[in-house]
Scaffold this motif. Structure first.
Motif, short mmCIF file in Angstrom:
data_model
loop_
_atom_site.label_atom_id
_atom_site.label_comp_id
_atom_site.label_asym_id
_atom_site.label_seq_id
_atom_site.Cartn_x
_atom_site.Cartn_y
_atom_site.Cartn_z
N LYS A 178 -4.75 -8.54 0.22
CA LYS A 178 -2.99 -8.58 -0.30
C LYS A 178 -2.60 -9.67 -0.70
O LYS A 178 -1.89 -9.88 -1.73
CB LYS A 178 -2.21 -7.73 0.78
CG LYS A 178 -0.88 -7.21 0.09
CD LYS A 178 -0.22 -6.56 1.17
CE LYS A 178 1.33 -6.42 0.50
NZ LYS A 178 2.20 -5.39 1.71
N ASP A 295 -0.39 -0.16 3.43
CA ASP A 295 0.50 -1.41 3.59
C ASP A 295 0.00 -2.27 2.13
O ASP A 295 0.96 -2.82 1.75
CB ASP A 295 -0.23 -2.30 4.79
CG ASP A 295 0.58 -3.69 4.70
OD1 ASP A 295 1.79 -3.44 4.75
OD2 ASP A 295 -0.31 -4.80 4.88
N GLU A 298 1.65 0.02 -1.43
CA GLU A 298 2.62 0.48 -1.06
C GLU A 298 3.25 1.80 -2.01
O GLU A 298 3.97 2.81 -1.67
CB GLU A 298 3.93 -0.46 -1.15
CG GLU A 298 3.81 -1.54 -0.26
CD GLU A 298 4.59 -2.88 -0.75
OE1 GLU A 298 5.77 -2.80 -0.57
OE2 GLU A 298 4.10 -3.82 -1.67
N LYS A 344 10.54 0.38 -5.65
CA LYS A 344 11.23 0.86 -4.25
C LYS A 344 12.80 0.57 -4.41
O LYS A 344 13.42 1.15 -3.97
CB LYS A 344 10.76 -0.13 -3.37
CG LYS A 344 9.33 0.08 -2.76
CD LYS A 344 8.63 -0.86 -1.94
CE LYS A 344 8.80 -0.65 -0.41
NZ LYS A 344 7.71 -1.52 0.48
#
Ligand SMILES: NC(=O)c1ccc[n+]([C@@H]2O[C@H](COP(=O)([O-])OP(=O)(O)OC[C@H]3O[C@@H](n4cnc5c(N)ncnc54)[C@H](OP(=O)(O)O)[C@@H]3O)[C@@H](O)[C@H]2O)c1
Length: 382
Positions: A178, A295, A298, A344
């Motif tokens: 990530k 994770d 997302e 988001k």
């Protein structure tokens, strides 16, 4: 012969659909529809001699009329007439993005035979479209490979279904740490390890938003609760999805990755069209399955949460914000890591202001796109 209309004929699915149709004699391609790719459309008109042509970018119509004066042309305003008031029997919806939502509605409303590749239709208007399909006794035949796999596995056994296992390739960044996501370029994201697809869906596969959309699509299409949809990463892309029945049996559909197969099944079911590509169990050796890393990805987690609250229709927000983000990413205006942050934020900001009227969905999508563009401008990425 049935008169078939290919919406999105110049795209990846559209071109495959034409190739599949040309193999048989069941369908007459009576109409094609595209947005801007005029040179490909001209080739297709010469080859297919359609009676009807829909052009998203209406300014091209004059040029086409000069070349092909005997064709009847349609635009966004008259798309409803093309689907509802012509001799079209079968509609294939392979438009990309929210442009596909109203055509899905019209196809179902006018009780046409209907095969759906445009996943955004069910992501944004899943309840409206599936309710209307039930009312009008129209079957929504899936083209998306995972949904086609589930459809093929169910084959009359829906009442015994316990859950579905939706497989995911994991995209090009399955093994990327990530921390490295901030360095991902559009060239890297456009390089899908297994599937050759249009740009939008390829980027969505890289963020795994695509799998999130497919969770919502499957939920509506097969009338499932969120706990009946398990996403499993399967990097070999051989098992296209599976169904677990109440007795614990799992039936999976397997094949080498090739969109022609689900397209052919949608058009010819229950018959099958002969293809040369064959899968050898011995050659594949082993298959692997693992949990997705929520994770890292997302947007998959966000879409799963969104489907849990399906009465709120958060799919509209995800889809509209994602369309803008992907476009901006492809123009190098935002980073790969900005995409989930922006989406988001849009969900947080607009979660409680959504409509469920099909004609308002289009306008609302536009509002959310504008808001997303403003957010990107304001923050210039995050
Ligand atoms: N490709 C795959 O393997 C695959 C697999 C599963 C599901 N799907 C789904 O199938 C749909 C199509 O995907 P794709 O990969 O084929 O996309 P694509 O290659 O980008 O093709 C999209 C098609 O839609 C047309 N189009 C785009 N915007 C339009 C608008 N505003 N009005 C009218 N037409 C418009 C394009 O016309 P122009 O060419 O003129 O721009 C093109 O014909 C998407 O919903 C995708 O998620 C695709």
């Amino acid at each position: 012969m049935e008169n078939i209309l290919i919406l999105g004929s110049t795209g990846s699915i559209g071109q495959n659909a034409i190739e599949v149709i040309k193999k048989g004699s069941k369908y007459n391609i009576i109409g094609i529809a595209f947005n801007k790719n005029i040179s490909k459309a001209i080739d297709q008109i010469k080859l297919l001699k359609p009676k009807y042509v829909y052009v998203g970018e209406a300014s091209y119509i004059k040029q086409l009329k000069d070349l092909f004066p005997n064709i009847e042309y349609f635009t966004q305003e008259t798309l409803v007439d093309l689907i509802g008031r012509t001799d079209v029997d079968f509609v294939v919806n392979a438009f990309v993005g929210s442009a596909g939502i109203l055509p899905s509605f019209y196809a179902i409303y006018y009780k046409k035979k209907f095969a759906l590749a445009n996943k955004e239709s069910l992501v944004v208007a899943g309840k409206i479209l599936t309710d209307l399909a039930k009312k009008n006794n129209v079957e929504i035949i899936p083209i998306d490979s995972e949904h086609s796999a589930i459809y093929q596995c169910l084959d009359g056994k829906r009442q015994y279904l316990d859950k579905i296992i939706l497989t995911a390739s994991g995209g090009p960044f399955r093994q990327t740490n990530k921390k490295q996501f901030k360095n991902i370029t559009k060239e890297m994201a456009l390089h899908h390890p297994k599937w050759n697809m249009g740009a939008k869906i390829t980027i969505d596969s890289a963020t795994m938003m695509n799998k999130g959309f497919e969770v919502i699509e499957a939920g509506w299409l097969f009338d499932l609760d969120s706990n009946q949809i398990e996403v499993v990463v399967h990097k070999e892309c051989i098992v296209h999805s599976a169904v677990e029945f109440i007795d614990g049996s799992i039936i999976a559909q397997m094949a080498l990755p090739d969109m022609k197969l689900p397209i052919a099944y949608a058009l010819y079911k229950p018959h099958r069209i002969a293809f040369e590509n064959r899968l050898s169990f011995v050659d594949i050796g082993s298959l692997s399955f693992e949990k997705p890393d929520l994770d890292k990805f997302e947007l998959l987690a966000l879409a799963q949460e969104a489907f849990k609250k399906k009465n709120k229709n958060l799919g509209l927000l995800l889809n509209a914000a994602d369309e803008v983000c992907v476009e901006c990413f492809l123009e190098n205006r935002i980073k790969f890591t900005d995409i989930p942050k922006i989406i988001k934020q849009i969900v947080i900001d607009f979660e409680d202001n959504l409509s469920d009227n099909v004609f308002e969905l289009q306008a609302q999508t536009q509002i959310i796109k504008t808001e997303t563009a403003k957010l990107i401008e304001k923050t210039r990425g995050f």
